[in-house]
Each structure stands twice: as structure tokens, then as C-alpha cells.
Design a protein around this motif. Structure first.
Motif, PDB file in Angstrom:
ATOM      1  N   ARG A  35       0.834  -1.036   0.112  1.00 36.46           N
ATOM      2  CA  ARG A  35      -0.054   0.067  -0.092  1.00 36.46           C
ATOM      3  C   ARG A  35       0.851   1.253   0.107  1.00 36.46           C
ATOM      4  O   ARG A  35       0.603   2.299  -0.675  1.00 36.46           O
ATOM      5  N   SER A  36       2.159   1.407   0.839  1.00 35.59           N
ATOM      6  CA  SER A  36       2.844   2.239   0.936  1.00 35.59           C
ATOM      7  C   SER A  36       3.728   2.649  -0.537  1.00 35.59           C
ATOM      8  O   SER A  36       3.726   3.635  -0.862  1.00 35.59           O
ATOM      9  N   SER A  37       4.083   1.574  -0.907  1.00 38.45           N
ATOM     10  CA  SER A  37       4.814   1.700  -2.383  1.00 38.45           C
ATOM     11  C   SER A  37       3.807   2.204  -3.276  1.00 38.45           C
ATOM     12  O   SER A  37       4.222   3.062  -3.924  1.00 38.45           O
ATOM     13  N   GLU A  38       2.407   1.752  -3.177  1.00 36.59           N
ATOM     14  CA  GLU A  38       1.529   2.302  -4.181  1.00 36.59           C
ATOM     15  C   GLU A  38       1.306   3.910  -3.955  1.00 36.59           C
ATOM     16  O   GLU A  38       1.204   4.560  -5.035  1.00 36.59           O
ATOM     17  N   ALA A  39       1.203   4.173  -2.789  1.00 36.13           N
ATOM     18  CA  ALA A  39       1.136   5.512  -2.364  1.00 36.13           C
ATOM     19  C   ALA A  39       2.270   6.479  -2.741  1.00 36.13           C
ATOM     20  O   ALA A  39       2.060   7.382  -3.492  1.00 36.13           O
ATOM     21  N   GLY A  40       3.575   5.862  -2.671  1.00 42.48           N
ATOM     22  CA  GLY A  40       4.514   6.756  -3.302  1.00 42.48           C
ATOM     23  C   GLY A  40       4.834   6.797  -4.521  1.00 42.48           C
ATOM     24  O   GLY A  40       5.031   7.768  -5.343  1.00 42.48           O
TER      25      GLY A  40
END
Lengths: 170, 487
Positions: free
Chosen positions: B149-154
Motif C-alpha cells: 500500500r505504501s509503495s503504491e502511495a509513493g
């Protein structure tokens, strides 16, 4: 600058740049897209030469063609598992329509504007450029170096695998 | 004052970032101290800023590309304070993730310096570079978590941000092309003398720039990245995004418009543009927030709605004469009040979610019995976001609505008031859950809050309460800061 030669050069460059920019979008293979991109970058460098901005033209060739495009090619070559082709997208038709509409607006506005043009080619030496960078533009110039450092630090952090991080803890 | 003194606060923060990176390499065992180095750097920065207060020899340096005035000083305080709260709120989380502690704090400080440069920038090139300095480390921070999720956000933030930057640059290039200058005061002179003939280009260039900044401000129609990025990014980073980059984007847009684009023949166009964006942001943000079940996503939508409230101040740009700066001072006051409030809410959420491992609103039921202090603090911040006294958020809304009415934008203020009612429904819904919900879960154990987070919660809620009871000093500071734009 007027004259047949300049006009011919301008339209040739325009067709070349726009055509290869279109090629970047249309090319199915990522590799071909990068090659088209290089041609587009060179076309833009040609425009800079036409505008007597030789320094900018040089920088364009060295940075965009020399560094960025080569980096892109390496990225394509070094990620063998990734899909090499551009994905199909259902938004292609709306995007083309939007681009045409935007181009129409921009062309209209550019025709409608009273541009401040110069006829003499500006004389700008490297020394003057360096002087400007280190006096008036010192702040953005220095901030850019901070920006690059931060980007570098961040990039290294993002690509570290969890094994390397575990090693770091010890 | 020499030019080094003028950029002192930024230098202090950047030296702190460097010291953290080098310090970690030299003393790897002393990692616990890193956040305190960051806090110390911020303290030096604040003290440096304070050393100017009361002086009147404010000036521009580097041939006018950067200026030190009451306006930038006001924002230095906001940014340094917000960054300090984010650092305090991060300590626990960063220790737990165990990923690049030094790099994390160094990047947070770098963002802070970028935000500060943005507040003082008075030239298009400096604005752009400062904007990138504050954005690129934030893309990285948004992807700092180890989950997908965090990678997607970044990644999403990076792609959207890159497009926004290029649209912004296109607008800047057009503006430079016609005016031949990048300095904001000179652009103002150009518009005053020859702007009339080049109206269509000015509008196109400025619309493009507003679109570029709009992504950072997260207003409709440039808001689509907000929910995913807010939800996916680590919560301390989300807190930073929701306050830092939003406030900085408003800082630079306010300066740009009030300093360069205040010409009378154009200001009604800008006013209408901002009013429409404001109405759309408030309505869409609030309606979408009502249906959210994840609290971070809900605060994401609510921050879109709040940006709509800020924008009433920009819509008030067409007020002539003595009240010209009313809108600008409204934005400043609102930005400061919102920073306290939103940071307070996020810090409380960080503390709660670390214990209950959930961001779902239904899991907040009965929080009152598990941690009365956190529940009260969060409730206070949510009340302030709604705009109910005795909180800073109430005065901020009142002040900016007043600016809207003075600018003959009564319809916009009516929409804003109606939206506040919708906002009250979901903000107070959480409060109701915390205090009245979850009767059967009475057996869930209470929990303690880590000291750093407790300090951050105390500082932000104190700000919300103190400026809610005596808003005078903050309003005066905002008015003085906006006074630099007086016609």
C-alpha cells in the motif's frame, strides 16, 4: 531571423520533433519508444540552435540525449522480467481528444498574444552564464544541489532490500 | 543583514539534516538520539526566526529572488512547528520499522527547508526549485513503509506530482515568454502596463499554474490522488503531507496572486475561478468523507474540503482598497489553525492505531474508556475541524467567512456553511463512536501513550484550545503578515 533557410530548418525540425514525439506514444515496444524520444530531444536541441541558444542546445544534447536517454535504455535492458510493451489503455481516445483540444487552445492563445521578440541574436558567453548562476540565481542553484542529494539518499533507501537492512542492524 | 542571515532558518534545518546523516555513520549505536538532533535543528531555526521579530529592515536578497518579510516569517513558524510535531510523532513508528532512521529524519528536515524556501520565494525559478525540494523527498517518504500500500502511495504521488510539476512549468514558461521576467514584482508591473493586450495568454498561463499548484493544495479537480496516498503512506508522513505541502502551496499561491496578479481587470476572473474551485472542493470532499470507513481516508477527503475553505480567502482577491488583504490574512490564520488541528488529529490517530492496529472508524468505539486523554484530544481536534467554539477552527472559519462576505461572495459562504453541517455529521460521528459506542467491549484493556507522542498531542491540542479562547494574537500576526500585500 528571416529567410528561406531558417524557415526550412524550422519546419523540418517541427515535423521531426512532433513526429517522433507522436512515435513515443504510438510505439508498442518500450525500446522503440526510447529511440523515438532521442530523436525528439535532438529536434528540441535543433530549435535551441535556431534561437541562437548554443549553450542550451549543447546542454540538451549532453543531458537529455547523452544521459537521460541512455539511462532509460539501460533501465529497459536491465529489467528483463518486466513487460517490454506499452500497455493498452481504454483512455487512449479521450486522451487524444483532450490533447487536440488543448493544442487548439494553446495555438489560439499564441496567435492572440503580443510577443516580445528580439531580432538580434543575444551574445551570451559561458563566463556571463556562470556569473549569473552564482549571483542572481545562487539560491535556486544551491537548492538544486540539496534537492539532488535528498533524491539520491531517498532512492538508495527505496531500493535497499530487507536483507541489506538486516545486515545494517548488526 | 547579510544574505546568509536571511536564509538562516533554512540553513539551520539543512545543517541538521546533514548532521543526522553524518552522525549516524559515525555513531551507529546512538541512533536513538537522531530525532532529538532534528528537534534541536528546528529549535535553532525557530530561534533564528524569532531574532528578526520586531525588526523592520526586512529585505529581498539575491536580486529579488528571495524575500524576508513578515509573511515568510509567519510561515517559518508554521512549518518549523509542524515539522517538530511530525518528528515527535514519528519516533515510535520509525523505531518499529527499523528502516533508515537517519535518512527518514534527514528527508523530513529537507522537506521542511523546502517549505520554508517556498514561503519566501519571490521568483518563478526559485518557487519551482523550492517546490521540488519540498515534494521529491515527500514522494520518497510516502513510499517508506514496507507494505504494498505504501509503495503504491509513493508511486502514485510521484506520478501525479510529476505531471503537476510539468503543467506548472508550462504555465510559468508561457508567463515568462510574454513578460520577459520571472520576478513576481516585475510580472506585476508588466501586467499593469501591457497585461490588457495579452489577456488570453495570461489566463491560460495562470490557469496552468493554478492546476499545478492545485495538486499540492489537493483541491477539486486535482484531488484524485489524495485518498489513496493518505491511506497508503505511513501515518506520520500523511500528517506531514496534509499540513506541510498544503500550507506551502497556499503560501506560494497567495503570494503569487496578491503580489503579481492583483490587477483590477483580471481579479474578478481569478475570484470566480477560486470560488468555483472552493465550492467544488468543499462539496465533493465532504460528501465523499461521509461514506468512508477508514479514518485516514476520511481525513484525506476532509482535507480536500478544508482546502476549499482556505480558498474562500483567495476568492476574496477582488476586494479593492483597504480590505484587499483581508482574504490573505484569512488564509494565514486558517492555515495556522488548521495546522494545529489536523496535526493534533493525526498524532492522536497514530497513537491509537499503534495500539489497536487498525484505522477503521468502527474500531474507535469505546476509545473513551481505553484512553480518555487521547479520546478527548482527538475529539477536540475534530470539533475544531468542524468549526465549533471554543476552538481555533471556529475563529478561523468565522474570519474567512467574513472575508468572503466582504468580497460579495455570500453564495460561496452559504455553500461553505451548509458544508460545515455535512462535515459536522462525520467529524462528530467519530466523537460519538469514541464516547458512546462499543458498550460490550468494556473489558478491552486501557493503554499508555509513548512520551514523545504525548508531548506532540499536548502541544497541538494546547494550540487548538489557547487560540480558540484567545485568538487575538494569532489574528494580529496573520494580519501583519498579510500586510505586506497592502495596495
Amino acid at each position: 531571423m528571416e529567410g528561406f533557410g531558417v524557415n526550412l530548418a524550422f519546419w523540418t525540425l517541427a515535423v521531426l520533433t512532433l513526429g517522433s514525439a507522436g512515435g513515443v506514444m504510438a510505439a508498442r515496444s518500450l525500446f522503440h519508444a526510447v529511440l523515438f524520444l532521442i530523436v525528439a530531444f535532438l529536434g528540441v536541441a535543433g530549435f535551441f540552435v535556431l534561437l541562437s541558444a548554443e549553450f542550451l542546445a549543447m546542454a540538451q544534447v549532453i543531458i537529455y540525449v547523452g544521459a537521460i536517454a541512455v539511462l532509460l535504455l539501460f533501465a529497459v535492458l536491465l529489467t528483463p522480467r518486466a513487460d517490454r510493451n506499452n500497455a493498452e489503455t481504454a483512455m487512449a481516445a479521450p486522451a487524444v481528444l483532450l490533447a487536440i483540444a488543448l493544442a487548439a487552445v494553446v495555438i489560439f492563445v499564441i496567435q492572440d498574444t503580443d510577443w516580445a521578440t528580439v531580432t538580434a541574436s543575444p551574445e551570451l558567453t559561458g563566463a556571463e552564464l556562470g556569473d549569473a548562476l552564482l549571483s542572481t540565481w545562487i539560491l535556486p542553484f544551491q537548492v538544486a544541489s540539496v534537492l539532488l542529494t535528498a533524491a539520491l539518499v531517498g532512492a538508495i533507501m527505496l531500493i535497499r532490500s530487507s536483507d541489506e537492512e538486516a545486515e545494517d542492524e548488526r | 543583514m547579510n544574505s546568509l542571515d536571511v536564509v538562516g532558518p533554512q540553513l539551520a534545518v539543512l545543517v541538521g539534516a546533514g548532521a543526522i546523516l553524518v552522525g549516524e555513520a559515525l555513531f551507529p549505536r546512538q541512533r536513538r538520539l537522531l530525532p532529538y538532533v532534528a528537534l534541536f535543528a528546528l529549535l535553532v531555526s525557530v530561534l533564528w526566526t524569532t531574532s528578526w521579530v520586531g525588526r523592520d529592515d526586512y529585505q529581498t536578497i539575491f536580486d529579488g529572488t528571495f524575500s524576508l518579510d513578515q509573511y515568510s516569517v509567519f510561515f517559518y513558524y508554521v512549518f518549523a512547528g509542524a515539522t517538530a510535531v511530525v518528528v515527535l510523532a514519528s519516533i515510535d513508528w520509525v523505531e518499529k520499522t527499523g528502516r533508515g532512521e537517519a535518512e527518514y529524519y534527514a528527508l523530513v528536515l529537507t522537506v521542511c527547508s523546502g517549505l520554508m524556501f517556498l514561503a519566501g520565494a519571490r521568483d518563478l525559478i526559485t518557487i519551482f526549485i523550492a517546490l521540488e525540494l519540498s515534494s521529491i523527498p515527500q514522494y520518497i517518504l510516502a513510499g517508506w513503509g514496507k507494505d504494498e500500500r505504501s509503495s503504491e502511495a509513493g508511486l502514485k504521488y510521484l506520478l501525479v506530482g510529476a505531471i503537476a510539476s510539468s503543467i506548472l512549468l508550462y504555465g510559468m514558461a508561457l508567463l515568462y515568454g510574454v513578460s520577459g521576467t520571472t520576478l513576481l514584482p516585475e510580472i506585476a508591473d508588466f501586467i499593469a502596463s501591457e497585461g490588457d493586450q495579452n489577456r488570453s495568454l495570461l489566463i491560460l498561463a495562470v490557469v496552468m499554474m493554478v492546476a499545478g499548484f492545485g495538486f499540492k493544495m489537493a483541491v477539486v479537480p486535482f484531488q484524485m490522488w489524495v485518498p489513496d496516498v493518505y491511506q497508503g503512506a505511513p501515518t506520520p508522513v500523511t500528517a506531514f503531507l496534509s499540513v506541510g505541502s498544503k500550507a506551502a502551496a497556499f503560501a506560494v499561491v497567495t503570494r503569487f496572486f496578491f503580489e503579481s496578479l492583483d490587477a483590477e481587470f483580471l481579479s474578478n476572473d481569478w475570484s470566480m475561478m477560486f470560488a468555483v474551485i472552493a465550492a467544488a472542493s468543499m462539496t465533493l470532499g465532504n460528501v465523499m468523507a461521509v461514506v468512508q470507513t477508514d479514518i485516514k481516508r476520511m481525513l484525506g477527503y476532509s482535507s480536500i474540503a478544508q482546502a476549499g475553505n482556505f480558498m474562500i480567502g483567495l476568492a476574496a482577491i477582488a476586494t479593492p482598497g483597504e480590505e484587499f488583504t483581508l482574504g490573505a490574512s484569512g488564509i494565514l490564520f486558517f492555515v495556522a489553525a488548521y495546522s494545529f488541528t489536523n496535526l493534533g488529529a493525526f498524532v492522536a490517530i497514530i497513537a491509537i492505531s499503534q495500539r489497536i492496529n487498525s484505522d477503521q472508524i468502527r474500531d474507535y468505539a469505546g476509545m473513551w474508556r481505553r484512553s480518555p486523554v487521547l479520546a478527548l484530544a482527538l475529539a477536540l481536534c475534530l470539533i475544531s475541524l468542524t468549526g465549533i467554539p471554543p476552538t481555533a477552527g471556529f475563529w478561523a472559519k468565522l474570519y474567512i467567512f467574513n472575508a468572503g462576505i466582504r468580497a460579495d461572495l455570500a453564495w460561496l459562504v452559504i455553500i461553505a456553511v451548509l458544508n460545515s453541517a455535512v462535515a459536522a455529521y462525520y467529524y462528530l460521528g467519530i466523537v460519538r463512536q469514541m464516547f458512546l459506542g462499543g458498550e460490550d467491549e468494556a473489558s478491552v484493556p486501557a493503554f499508555r501513550v509513548p512520551p514523545a507522542i504525548a508531548i506532540a498531542v499536548a502541544a497541538t491540542t494546547a494550540g487548538v484550545l489557547v487560540f480558540g479562547i484567545i485568538p487575538g494574537p494569532l489574528i494580529e500576526a496573520a494580519q501583519e503578515a498579510a500586510g505586506v500585500f497592502a495596495q
